[in-house]
Design a protein around this motif. Structure first.
Motif, PDB file in Angstrom:
ATOM      1  N   CYS A   1      17.446 -22.872  22.389  1.00 55.16           N
ATOM      2  CA  CYS A   1      17.073 -23.978  21.514  1.00 55.16           C
ATOM      3  C   CYS A   1      16.320 -23.446  20.305  1.00 55.16           C
ATOM      4  O   CYS A   1      15.343 -22.702  20.459  1.00 55.16           O
ATOM      5  N   ASP A   2      16.758 -23.818  19.133  1.00 54.39           N
ATOM      6  CA  ASP A   2      16.122 -23.420  17.878  1.00 54.39           C
ATOM      7  C   ASP A   2      16.372 -24.552  16.898  1.00 54.39           C
ATOM      8  O   ASP A   2      17.080 -24.398  15.913  1.00 54.39           O
ATOM      9  N   ASP A   3      15.779 -25.724  17.195  1.00 50.04           N
ATOM     10  CA  ASP A   3      16.215 -26.957  16.554  1.00 50.04           C
ATOM     11  C   ASP A   3      15.056 -27.905  16.273  1.00 50.04           C
ATOM     12  O   ASP A   3      14.009 -27.842  16.926  1.00 50.04           O
ATOM     13  N   ILE A   4      15.278 -28.809  15.331  1.00 48.88           N
ATOM     14  CA  ILE A   4      14.393 -29.949  15.130  1.00 48.88           C
ATOM     15  C   ILE A   4      14.881 -31.056  16.057  1.00 48.88           C
ATOM     16  O   ILE A   4      16.043 -31.461  15.994  1.00 48.88           O
ATOM     17  N   ILE A   5      13.997 -31.542  16.934  1.00 45.50           N
ATOM     18  CA  ILE A   5      14.389 -32.515  17.954  1.00 45.50           C
ATOM     19  C   ILE A   5      13.386 -33.662  17.971  1.00 45.50           C
ATOM     20  O   ILE A   5      12.182 -33.469  17.785  1.00 45.50           O
ATOM     21  N   SER A   6      13.884 -34.848  18.212  1.00 43.25           N
ATOM     22  CA  SER A   6      13.040 -36.033  18.360  1.00 43.25           C
ATOM     23  C   SER A   6      12.334 -35.967  19.708  1.00 43.25           C
ATOM     24  O   SER A   6      12.973 -35.911  20.756  1.00 43.25           O
ATOM     25  N   MET A   7      10.998 -35.981  19.679  1.00 43.07           N
ATOM     26  CA  MET A   7      10.194 -35.833  20.891  1.00 43.07           C
ATOM     27  C   MET A   7       9.647 -37.178  21.372  1.00 43.07           C
ATOM     28  O   MET A   7       9.384 -38.070  20.564  1.00 43.07           O
ATOM     29  N   PRO A   8       9.422 -37.313  22.680  1.00 41.85           N
ATOM     30  CA  PRO A   8       8.809 -38.551  23.180  1.00 41.85           C
ATOM     31  C   PRO A   8       7.398 -38.756  22.648  1.00 41.85           C
ATOM     32  O   PRO A   8       7.011 -39.850  22.274  1.00 41.85           O
ATOM     33  N   ASP A   9       6.597 -37.677  22.622  1.00 40.48           N
ATOM     34  CA  ASP A   9       5.202 -37.736  22.204  1.00 40.48           C
ATOM     35  C   ASP A   9       4.790 -36.292  21.952  1.00 40.48           C
ATOM     36  O   ASP A   9       4.836 -35.466  22.864  1.00 40.48           O
ATOM     37  N   LYS A  10       4.393 -35.960  20.731  1.00 35.32           N
ATOM     38  CA  LYS A  10       4.195 -34.553  20.366  1.00 35.32           C
ATOM     39  C   LYS A  10       2.917 -33.951  20.945  1.00 35.32           C
ATOM     40  O   LYS A  10       2.679 -32.753  20.786  1.00 35.32           O
ATOM     41  N   TRP A  11       2.094 -34.756  21.617  1.00 36.94           N
ATOM     42  CA  TRP A  11       0.979 -34.188  22.378  1.00 36.94           C
ATOM     43  C   TRP A  11       1.285 -34.237  23.867  1.00 36.94           C
ATOM     44  O   TRP A  11       1.299 -33.230  24.549  1.00 36.94           O
ATOM     45  N   GLU A  12       1.566 -35.432  24.397  1.00 36.15           N
ATOM     46  CA  GLU A  12       1.718 -35.559  25.847  1.00 36.15           C
ATOM     47  C   GLU A  12       3.051 -35.000  26.344  1.00 36.15           C
ATOM     48  O   GLU A  12       3.126 -34.414  27.413  1.00 36.15           O
TER      49      GLU A  12
ATOM     50  N   HIS B   1       1.117 -42.166  22.006  1.00 33.47           N
ATOM     51  CA  HIS B   1       1.973 -41.973  20.829  1.00 33.47           C
ATOM     52  C   HIS B   1       3.433 -41.795  21.222  1.00 33.47           C
ATOM     53  O   HIS B   1       4.174 -41.065  20.586  1.00 33.47           O
ATOM     54  N   GLN B   2       3.828 -42.502  22.297  1.00 33.34           N
ATOM     55  CA  GLN B   2       5.231 -42.425  22.692  1.00 33.34           C
ATOM     56  C   GLN B   2       6.040 -43.421  21.849  1.00 33.34           C
ATOM     57  O   GLN B   2       6.697 -44.323  22.355  1.00 33.34           O
ATOM     58  N   THR B   3       5.938 -43.220  20.533  1.00 38.76           N
ATOM     59  CA  THR B   3       6.702 -44.085  19.634  1.00 38.76           C
ATOM     60  C   THR B   3       8.180 -43.952  19.940  1.00 38.76           C
ATOM     61  O   THR B   3       8.947 -44.860  19.652  1.00 38.76           O
ATOM     62  N   GLY B   4       8.575 -42.817  20.529  1.00 38.21           N
ATOM     63  CA  GLY B   4       9.962 -42.555  20.884  1.00 38.21           C
ATOM     64  C   GLY B   4      10.715 -43.773  21.339  1.00 38.21           C
ATOM     65  O   GLY B   4      11.280 -44.523  20.552  1.00 38.21           O
ATOM     66  N   TRP B   5      10.705 -44.044  22.659  1.00 36.85           N
ATOM     67  CA  TRP B   5      11.511 -45.175  23.106  1.00 36.85           C
ATOM     68  C   TRP B   5      10.784 -46.502  22.916  1.00 36.85           C
ATOM     69  O   TRP B   5      11.429 -47.539  22.793  1.00 36.85           O
ATOM     70  N   THR B   6       9.468 -46.487  22.839  1.00 35.82           N
ATOM     71  CA  THR B   6       8.776 -47.729  22.514  1.00 35.82           C
ATOM     72  C   THR B   6       9.089 -48.148  21.081  1.00 35.82           C
ATOM     73  O   THR B   6       9.007 -49.332  20.744  1.00 35.82           O
ATOM     74  N   GLY B   7       9.494 -47.191  20.255  1.00 35.08           N
ATOM     75  CA  GLY B   7       9.943 -47.509  18.907  1.00 35.08           C
ATOM     76  C   GLY B   7      11.190 -48.371  18.871  1.00 35.08           C
ATOM     77  O   GLY B   7      11.566 -48.871  17.804  1.00 35.08           O
ATOM     78  N   CYS B   8      11.834 -48.564  20.023  1.00 35.94           N
ATOM     79  CA  CYS B   8      12.964 -49.508  20.090  1.00 35.94           C
ATOM     80  C   CYS B   8      12.545 -50.906  19.633  1.00 35.94           C
ATOM     81  O   CYS B   8      13.394 -51.731  19.299  1.00 35.94           O
TER      82      CYS B   8
END
Length: 913
Positions: free
Chosen positions: A421-432, A874-881
């Motif tokens: 892996c050497d990529d920009i990826i959408s993370m669930p929460d960049k701390w947790e 900061h789990q904007t990921g899926w809560t961002g739905c």
């Protein structure tokens, strides 16, 4: 076309690197699997927060409000010191899994306020106290609390009393794709003047300390009488391909503190350092007055301009910088257009969001419009550079593909040598959760496609690339265990993003994207069928399947009873997966008749799997319970007997999401499939009893394939819409409230296994203890249920009504039920009649303070009774739905949902602008 859309188009069509720089810096690299070189897999304790300031990372970097290039060669972030803290604040602090009474948790207040998809404009807020940060108090007090108590939060320590803190706003504006203006605005909210050291930090990721890492780069001062300037130059030809020389300009002259981004071996391990200048050199210069800790020659691989401010009560001071490829000889005054660029980028961001926000929402509810923008901003800030060569990592642990099975299984991911892996990826929460999770990512793409469909398609493709997808067909789950099993939602996300893209392009879909995804998902579907259907009877297992502690037992471990679980959710997910593959095959067959064979294949797969959940007649070993009108897991024991585990949970509601609609016009183009489907029905008349088949046309002649016939649908909906069971004021609970008074208890060999209704935090350590599916409201599954209701309405129209809430005497169409659910989910984040946001519960600071009350956090899940945010903050990921839910509820009417080509019409209304 807005300027931001023009930038997206330029990035796509002309490869203008507008996305080269972004918020790709993690917020926690310490405590991750990548950095774990222990023998026992104890990632949290092998590389700690205390070590992070002194120890060079191997696989990535972290920082506060930071950015990097898309290969994270060069990084920029903020450091602060208030004169009281024991260390410079360079990264966010939080508790490890063993320190928190509910698992790991960040203990800071920071907010992603804004971002465009090209990151041409971004804004971030960090709240930094005047007093010494209470590291020890947070650790000690949380360790002393039981799992039945609330977490001890930073506000609870009193450190923000009397508003003695700084609001630090960090803004980025791109003049062009590789020219970034940086504004740091610090407001003192306290009653007295307070000092602050501001340390904007530029550094190179350490690659040179590792084997085959290339040569060492250099940061050095550029002599200039008017301002402080740093040149960043990489000496290695490979890295020069990714990154040309950059210059960091300060507005005026300021001391430059140089050191190296290299491990302080003396502090950590008691061994000599190769150089006197180490990663924590700037910290030691400030904290301990070590003048020799920074390089007087003004060169190194890490540098901080040192601003010493005294900020008056209520005052705001601004630090201005510019990071650019423009050399000093070409730019006489790098700040001459500074304010003009910031003003333009903010106006362009406003125009971009104005266009995608429904007019009805803007007119009637500005707070909801702001909620949608903050959700999308959080998702855009949650992109992260993810570097992990698993083969190399395992080799470092003395494991190779030819090692024995025992040796390979001693370390995580010992079967995933192919992953690189050497990529920009959408993370669930960049701390947790600073690592990708496959099913989270699929949900992320639904709202992200609102703002950047190119990124959404690329992310879905990425999970299917050969560097990710296992040769056996499994999609990697998440870093802690790539071999764990996530729900198969990738096909659903793929079809949704395809349709959204098609709507934007006047009805022309990206067929190549769909064909590629279908080919790879076909391999993944085969993996599921071969690996997770133990008996070959179309009844599936799968383990925890993302729902952590929802079951009676730990579903990822061997059962204490022996035998195995046949999972209602695993089987429902496979119906859903098969349906989505069927829908993709139909779309492809419209363009290429060769795919008509796959239409038949996945129609029959769907029929077989759905039928296995509820066979003809009443069976004691099937998932459907006729007496309760609900689906349950089945425990199949070693002696051949079986029993239903009667836990009323989201497991039994998920089949509601398994709804597929087909337009008559599309089916008319596939006469061979129609004949085969009719013949299949004649051979298997038993399938016609308990399911809804596409033989009966509904509204506008469309067809539907569903696990539920109308009778079963009404029974399950009656439970789901019952406020004493699943229907919370804030969405659908993950476990029925019925279990508050009636816990499910199972005894075996003198042990008791119990499921109680727990609307808030978990009271067990199962799956780390920081997640709970026994009562709270979770956004991703609510999103699927919401979509299922709209799909059902598109078939039944106004002829189908249901009591909502159950027992209220009020009857609604399924579209109205969907609207009601949408309103309840949105209610979590919005001010109520008393001006309070449910997600902040009893936190008076967040509820009433003018500098806090308009800031919205997107938690991992929400209390099943009062809507308070729980878990990762900061789990904007899926809560961002929630952004997509707001958009759909603002744009899609019942006429659209019941009209011709309903799904495509609804998507076109929301994104086809």
């Amino acid at each position: 076309m807005t300027m931001e859309k023009k930038r997206l188009q330029a990035a796509r069509d002309r490869n203008i690197p507008w996305k080269k720089w972004g918020p790709y810096l993690s917020e926690r690299q310490w405590g991750t699997v990548r950095e774990d070189y222990s023998d026992n897999g104890d990632a949290w304790n092998y590389f700690t927060h205390d070590q992070a300031r002194s120890r060079a990372y191997r696989w990535g970097e972290d920082g506060l409000a930071g950015i990097s290039d898309d290969h994270q060669v060069l990084c920029f972030a903020l450091g602060f010191w208030n004169g009281n803290d024991p260390i410079v604040k360079e990264r966010l602090f939080g508790l490890t899994n063993s320190e928190g009474n509910h698992g790991e948790d960040v203990k800071e207040y920071y907010f992603y306020l804004d971002s465009t998809p090209t990151h041409s404009y971004m804004k971030y807020l960090y709240k930094y106290p005047h007093a010494a940060y209470p590291y020890e108090d947070l650790i000690k007090t949380n360790r002393q609390r039981s799992r039945n108590e609330l977490e001890y939060e930073l506000l609870d320590t009193g450190i923000f009393d009397e508003d003695r803190y700084f609001d630090v706003f960090v803004e980025y504006a791109k003049s062009d794709s590789e020219d970034i203006l940086i504004k740091i605005s610090i407001a003192n909210r306290g009653p007295e003047a307070a000092p602050l050291h501001v340390l904007p930090t530029l550094w190179f990721r350490n690659t040179w300390s590792w084997a085959d890492g290339g040569s060492k780069p250099v940061l050095q001062k550029v002599n200039n009488a008017e301002r402080s300037i740093v040149q960043a130059h990489h000496t290695d030809p490979l890295f020069q391909e990714f990154l040309a020389d950059y210059y960091l300009y300060c507005d005026g002259t300021v001391p430059l503190l140089f050191t190296e981004n290299e491990t302080n071996h003396q502090r950590l391990f008691g061994s000599p350092n190769a150089s006197p200048y180490v990663k924590d050199g700037i910290n030691n210069f400030l904290m301990h007055g070590q003048q020799d800790a920074v390089n007087p020659l003004q060169t190194g691989t890490k540098v901080s301009p040192h601003y010493q401010l005294l900020i008056g009560a209520g005052e705001t001071q601004v630090v201005r910088l510019r990071l650019t490829r423009n050399v000093p000889a070409q730019i006489e005054n790098p700040f001459i257009d500074y304010d003009t660029v910031f003003t333009a980028r903010l106006q362009e961001a406003d125009a971009f969001y104005d266009e995608i926000t429904p007019a009805a929402i803007k007119a009637s509810d500005p707070d909801q419009a702001n909620l949608m923008r903050q959700a999308l901003a959080g998702m855009l800030w949650s992109k992260q550079y993810f570097y992990y060569d698993v083969d190399k990592w395992l080799e470092d642990h003395h494991v190779t593909p030819w090692s024995g099975e025992e040796q390979r299984h001693r370390f995580r991911n010992g079967e995933w040598f192919h992953m690189s892996c050497d990529d920009i990826i959408s993370m669930p929460d960049k701390w947790e959760y600073p690592w990708f999770a496959a099913w989270d990512l699929a949900f992320h793409m639904l709202p992200l496609s609102i703002v950047d469909s190119d990124f959404a398609k690329a992310q879905l493709d990425l999970m299917l690339h050969n560097d990710f997808l296992h040769p056996n067909g499994q999609i990697p789950a998440y870093e802690w265990n790539f071999g764990d099993v996530n729900p198969p939602v990738h096909a659903f996300a793929t079809m949704q993003i395809y349709l959204m893209d098609k709507a934007r392009n006047d009805g022309k879909g990206d067929i190549d994207f769909l064909k590629y995804a279908f080919a790879k998902l076909l391999v993944n579907f085969t993996w599921w069928v071969n690996r997770k259907d133990r008996s070959g009877n179309n009844v599936f297992e799968g383990g925890f399947l993302g729902l952590d502690n929802i079951g009676v037992f730990d579903r990822s471990a061997p059962l204490p009873t022996g035998g195995h679980l046949e999972q209602a959710d695993g089987t429902a997910w496979m119906v859903f997966f098969s349906q989505q593959m069927l829908r993709i095959a139909v779309e492809l067959a419209v363009h290429d008749p060769l795919y008509e064979e796959f239409v038949s294949k996945f129609f029959e797969h769907t029929m077989w799997i759905a039928a296995a959940m509820d066979r003809l007649g009443e069976q004691q070993d099937e998932m459907w319970d006729e007496e309760d009108g609900f689906f349950y897991d089945v425990l199949r024991l070693p002696d051949g007997t079986a029993m239903r585990l009667k836990v009323r949970s989201m497991v039994g509601l998920l089949p509601l999401a398994a709804v597929a609609l087909f337009e008559e016009a599309d089916l008319a183009k596939m006469p061979n499939f129609r004949q085969r489907a009719q013949a299949f029905g004649r051979r298997h008349p038993e399938f016609t009893v308990n399911m809804h088949l596409p033989s009966q046309p509904g509204a506008t002649g469309r067809r539907m394939l569903s696990v539920f016939n109308e009778q079963k649908l009404r029974r399950v909906l009656a439970r789901m819409l019952d406020e004493s069971e699943f229907l919370s004021p804030y969405g659908i609970r993950s476990l029925s409230r019925y279990h508050r008074e009636h816990p499910f208890v199972f005894h075996h060999a003198g042990q008791e296994f119990r499921v109680d209704y727990l609307p808030g935090d978990s009271n067990t350590g199962m799956f780390g203890g920081n997640s709970n599916w026994r009562g709270p409201v979770w956004m991703p599954v609510n999103f699927l249920l919401l979509r299922g209701l709209v799909q059902l309405y598109s078939y039944y129209g106004d002829s189908f009504t249901i009591e909502c809430p159950t027992g209220s005497g009020r009857y609604m169409t399924l579209f109205e039920v969907a609207q009601e659910l949408s309103d309840r989910l949105t209610r979590i984040f919005q001010r109520d009649s008393n001006g309070r946001r449910p997600l902040y519960g009893g936190s008076e600071k967040f509820q009433t303070d003018p500098y806090w009350k308009d800031l919205v956090l997107f938690y991992e899940y929400f209390h099943g009774d009062n809507g308070a945010g729980i878990g990762a903050s900061h789990q904007t990921g899926w809560t961002g739905c929630i952004a997509r839910i707001i958009q759909v509820s603002g744009d899609v009417t019942k006429e659209i949902a019941a009209g011709a080509d309903a799904e495509m019409a609804g998507i076109k209304k929301t994104v086809g602008k």
